[in-house]
Motif scaffolding. Structure first.
Motif, PDB file in Angstrom:
ATOM      1  N   ALA A  71     -19.800  33.783-125.062  1.00 12.85           N
ATOM      2  CA  ALA A  71     -21.449  34.435-125.025  1.00 12.85           C
ATOM      3  C   ALA A  71     -22.001  34.421-123.765  1.00 12.85           C
ATOM      4  CB  ALA A  71     -22.273  33.543-126.063  1.00 12.85           C
ATOM      5  N   PHE A  72     -21.528  33.566-122.834  1.00 15.62           N
ATOM      6  CA  PHE A  72     -22.119  33.310-121.460  1.00 15.62           C
ATOM      7  C   PHE A  72     -21.637  34.671-120.734  1.00 15.62           C
ATOM      8  CE2 PHE A  72     -21.910  31.408-117.241  1.00 15.62           C
ATOM      9  CZ  PHE A  72     -23.103  31.600-117.012  1.00 15.62           C
ATOM     10  N   LEU A  73     -20.384  34.841-120.961  1.00 14.79           N
ATOM     11  CA  LEU A  73     -19.784  36.398-120.027  1.00 14.79           C
ATOM     12  C   LEU A  73     -20.395  37.387-120.478  1.00 14.79           C
ATOM     13  CD1 LEU A  73     -15.982  35.237-120.161  1.00 14.79           C
ATOM     14  CD2 LEU A  73     -17.624  34.860-118.000  1.00 14.79           C
ATOM     15  N   GLU A 102     -20.370  35.972-110.510  1.00 14.85           N
ATOM     16  CA  GLU A 102     -19.124  36.211-111.336  1.00 14.85           C
ATOM     17  C   GLU A 102     -18.252  35.185-111.339  1.00 14.85           C
ATOM     18  OE1 GLU A 102     -19.019  38.855-113.381  1.00 14.85           O
ATOM     19  OE2 GLU A 102     -20.867  39.524-112.801  1.00 14.85           O
ATOM     20  N   LEU A 103     -18.109  34.527-110.068  1.00 16.86           N
ATOM     21  CA  LEU A 103     -17.326  33.220-109.861  1.00 16.86           C
ATOM     22  C   LEU A 103     -17.540  32.236-110.754  1.00 16.86           C
ATOM     23  CD1 LEU A 103     -16.524  33.560-106.151  1.00 16.86           C
ATOM     24  CD2 LEU A 103     -14.972  34.043-108.021  1.00 16.86           C
ATOM     25  N   ILE A 104     -19.033  31.995-110.833  1.00 19.93           N
ATOM     26  CA  ILE A 104     -19.235  30.964-111.802  1.00 19.93           C
ATOM     27  C   ILE A 104     -19.023  31.186-113.208  1.00 19.93           C
ATOM     28  CG2 ILE A 104     -21.452  29.890-112.677  1.00 19.93           C
ATOM     29  CD1 ILE A 104     -22.838  30.341-109.955  1.00 19.93           C
ATOM     30  N   GLU A 105     -19.187  32.523-113.520  1.00 20.62           N
ATOM     31  CA  GLU A 105     -18.887  33.028-115.005  1.00 20.62           C
ATOM     32  C   GLU A 105     -17.393  32.836-115.233  1.00 20.62           C
ATOM     33  OE1 GLU A 105     -19.942  37.024-115.508  1.00 20.62           O
ATOM     34  OE2 GLU A 105     -21.998  36.361-116.279  1.00 20.62           O
ATOM     35  N   ALA A 145     -26.477  43.092 -98.628  1.00 21.80           N
ATOM     36  CA  ALA A 145     -25.132  42.454 -98.658  1.00 21.80           C
ATOM     37  C   ALA A 145     -25.398  40.905 -99.157  1.00 21.80           C
ATOM     38  CB  ALA A 145     -24.632  42.220 -97.145  1.00 21.80           C
ATOM     39  N   TYR A 146     -26.555  40.495 -99.094  1.00 19.04           N
ATOM     40  CA  TYR A 146     -26.867  39.226 -99.582  1.00 19.04           C
ATOM     41  C   TYR A 146     -26.980  39.284-101.258  1.00 19.04           C
ATOM     42  CZ  TYR A 146     -29.705  35.417-101.377  1.00 19.04           C
ATOM     43  OH  TYR A 146     -30.194  34.176-102.057  1.00 19.04           O
ATOM     44  N   CYS A 147     -27.378  40.523-101.554  1.00 15.55           N
ATOM     45  CA  CYS A 147     -27.469  40.640-103.108  1.00 15.55           C
ATOM     46  C   CYS A 147     -26.121  40.733-103.559  1.00 15.55           C
ATOM     47  CB  CYS A 147     -28.354  41.715-103.505  1.00 15.55           C
ATOM     48  SG  CYS A 147     -30.005  41.646-103.117  1.00 15.55           S
ATOM     49  N   LEU A 148     -25.094  41.538-103.210  1.00 13.11           N
ATOM     50  CA  LEU A 148     -23.831  41.609-103.660  1.00 13.11           C
ATOM     51  C   LEU A 148     -23.095  40.188-103.352  1.00 13.11           C
ATOM     52  CD1 LEU A 148     -22.465  45.004-102.018  1.00 13.11           C
ATOM     53  CD2 LEU A 148     -22.516  44.231-104.605  1.00 13.11           C
ATOM     54  N   SER A 149     -23.419  39.412-102.424  1.00  9.81           N
ATOM     55  CA  SER A 149     -22.795  38.073-102.397  1.00  9.81           C
ATOM     56  C   SER A 149     -23.195  37.309-103.574  1.00  9.81           C
ATOM     57  CB  SER A 149     -23.322  37.629-100.987  1.00  9.81           C
ATOM     58  OG  SER A 149     -24.606  37.183-100.773  1.00  9.81           O
ATOM     59  N   VAL A 150     -24.660  37.484-103.803  1.00  9.16           N
ATOM     60  CA  VAL A 150     -25.224  36.447-104.946  1.00  9.16           C
ATOM     61  C   VAL A 150     -24.583  36.926-106.279  1.00  9.16           C
ATOM     62  CG1 VAL A 150     -27.266  36.301-106.395  1.00  9.16           C
ATOM     63  CG2 VAL A 150     -27.194  36.005-103.962  1.00  9.16           C
ATOM     64  N   GLN A 198     -16.967  44.474-112.382  1.00 10.86           N
ATOM     65  CA  GLN A 198     -17.265  45.540-111.690  1.00 10.86           C
ATOM     66  C   GLN A 198     -18.704  46.032-111.772  1.00 10.86           C
ATOM     67  OE1 GLN A 198     -14.431  45.060-112.753  1.00 10.86           O
ATOM     68  NE2 GLN A 198     -13.140  44.563-111.326  1.00 10.86           N
ATOM     69  N   TRP A 199     -18.881  46.471-113.290  1.00 14.88           N
ATOM     70  CA  TRP A 199     -20.149  47.059-113.615  1.00 14.88           C
ATOM     71  C   TRP A 199     -21.443  46.218-113.218  1.00 14.88           C
ATOM     72  CZ3 TRP A 199     -21.715  51.902-114.424  1.00 14.88           C
ATOM     73  CH2 TRP A 199     -20.727  52.605-115.099  1.00 14.88           C
ATOM     74  N   ASP A 200     -21.216  44.734-113.529  1.00 18.04           N
ATOM     75  CA  ASP A 200     -22.369  43.889-113.177  1.00 18.04           C
ATOM     76  C   ASP A 200     -22.519  44.016-111.670  1.00 18.04           C
ATOM     77  OD1 ASP A 200     -22.144  43.023-115.634  1.00 18.04           O
ATOM     78  OD2 ASP A 200     -21.099  41.186-115.573  1.00 18.04           O
ATOM     79  N   MET A 201     -21.679  43.758-110.880  1.00 19.16           N
ATOM     80  CA  MET A 201     -21.920  44.055-109.458  1.00 19.16           C
ATOM     81  C   MET A 201     -22.589  45.342-109.048  1.00 19.16           C
ATOM     82  SD  MET A 201     -18.472  41.938-108.019  1.00 19.16           S
ATOM     83  CE  MET A 201     -19.036  41.821-106.051  1.00 19.16           C
TER      84      MET A 201
END
Length: 204
Positions: A162-164, A146-149, A136-141, A174-177
């Motif tokens: 380039a950052f995204l 993703e919110l930072i992006e 759960a922690y890793c998913l929250s990170v 979704q793939w990233d998570m």
């Protein structure tokens, strides 16, 4: 096990060399700063904690490797990392997969680091609850990243491409998570026994 000071000194030197090489002529300087920011944050924290919390070798090695993943992505941007193009050609993929690997590491490394903190501080006694908490922690990170992006995309507009590193994929978030979650699961499956032995060695 080498002393903590020695291990962190080695980490500081190799990370320093990596940062110089990565930042010598990056594809995009702004993207480079954003990508390597976790390295610049993590090392002072490790220094500040080292007298009170000695990480195991496996956790510290993973932290070091993750730093280099970030530096390489910062140097080229994740969509342009050369080794990613080689893997793309080899596996006949539609896109450079280095970004996917980066998010896999985003789950793989924090899973072991958090697992160690929770076990050694006695925060969670149940191993089943420990596993659920780590995942759960890793998913929250991952969600926070993703919110930072998203914030970077809004603030920098086209300058955030380039950052995204979406490479035109509408499901990139979704793939990233998912890759982060897969990385965390793999870390727990592959390294828990070795990690437990190293934690027991510190306690003895």
């Amino acid at each position: 096990m080498p002393t903590t000071d020695r291990r962190l000194s080695i980490l500081g030197v190799v990370w320093g060399i990596g940062l110089v090489a990565s930042g010598w002529a990056p594809f995009d300087r702004t993207t480079w700063w954003m990508e390597i920011a976790p390295v610049l944050i993590a090392f002072p924290i490790l220094i500040a904690l080292h007298r009170r919390f000695i990480f195991t070798n496996v956790a510290l090695l993973l932290i070091a490797l993750h730093g280099f993943v970030l530096m390489l992505g910062g140097a080229y941007t994740y969509a342009r990392v050369p080794i990613g193009f080689a893997v793309q050609d080899w596996l006949h993929l539609a896109r450079n997969p280095y970004d996917r690997f980066g998010h896999l590491m985003q789950g793989f490394v924090p899973a072991i680091v958090l697992r160690e903190i929770l076990i050694r501080t006695g925060s969670i006694a149940s191993r089943r609850l420990l596993t659920v908490t780590v995942l759960a922690y890793c998913l929250s990170v991952s969600a926070l990243y993703e919110l930072i992006e998203f914030g970077a995309a809004v603030a920098l507009a086209q300058g955030a491409d380039a950052f995204l590193g979406t490479q035109g994929d509408p499901w990139d978030t979704q793939w990233d998570m998912l890759m982060c979650l897969v990385g965390a699961i793999l870390a727990l499956l592959l390294l828990s026994r070795v990690h437990d032995r190293q934690i027991a060695g510190l306690r003895s």
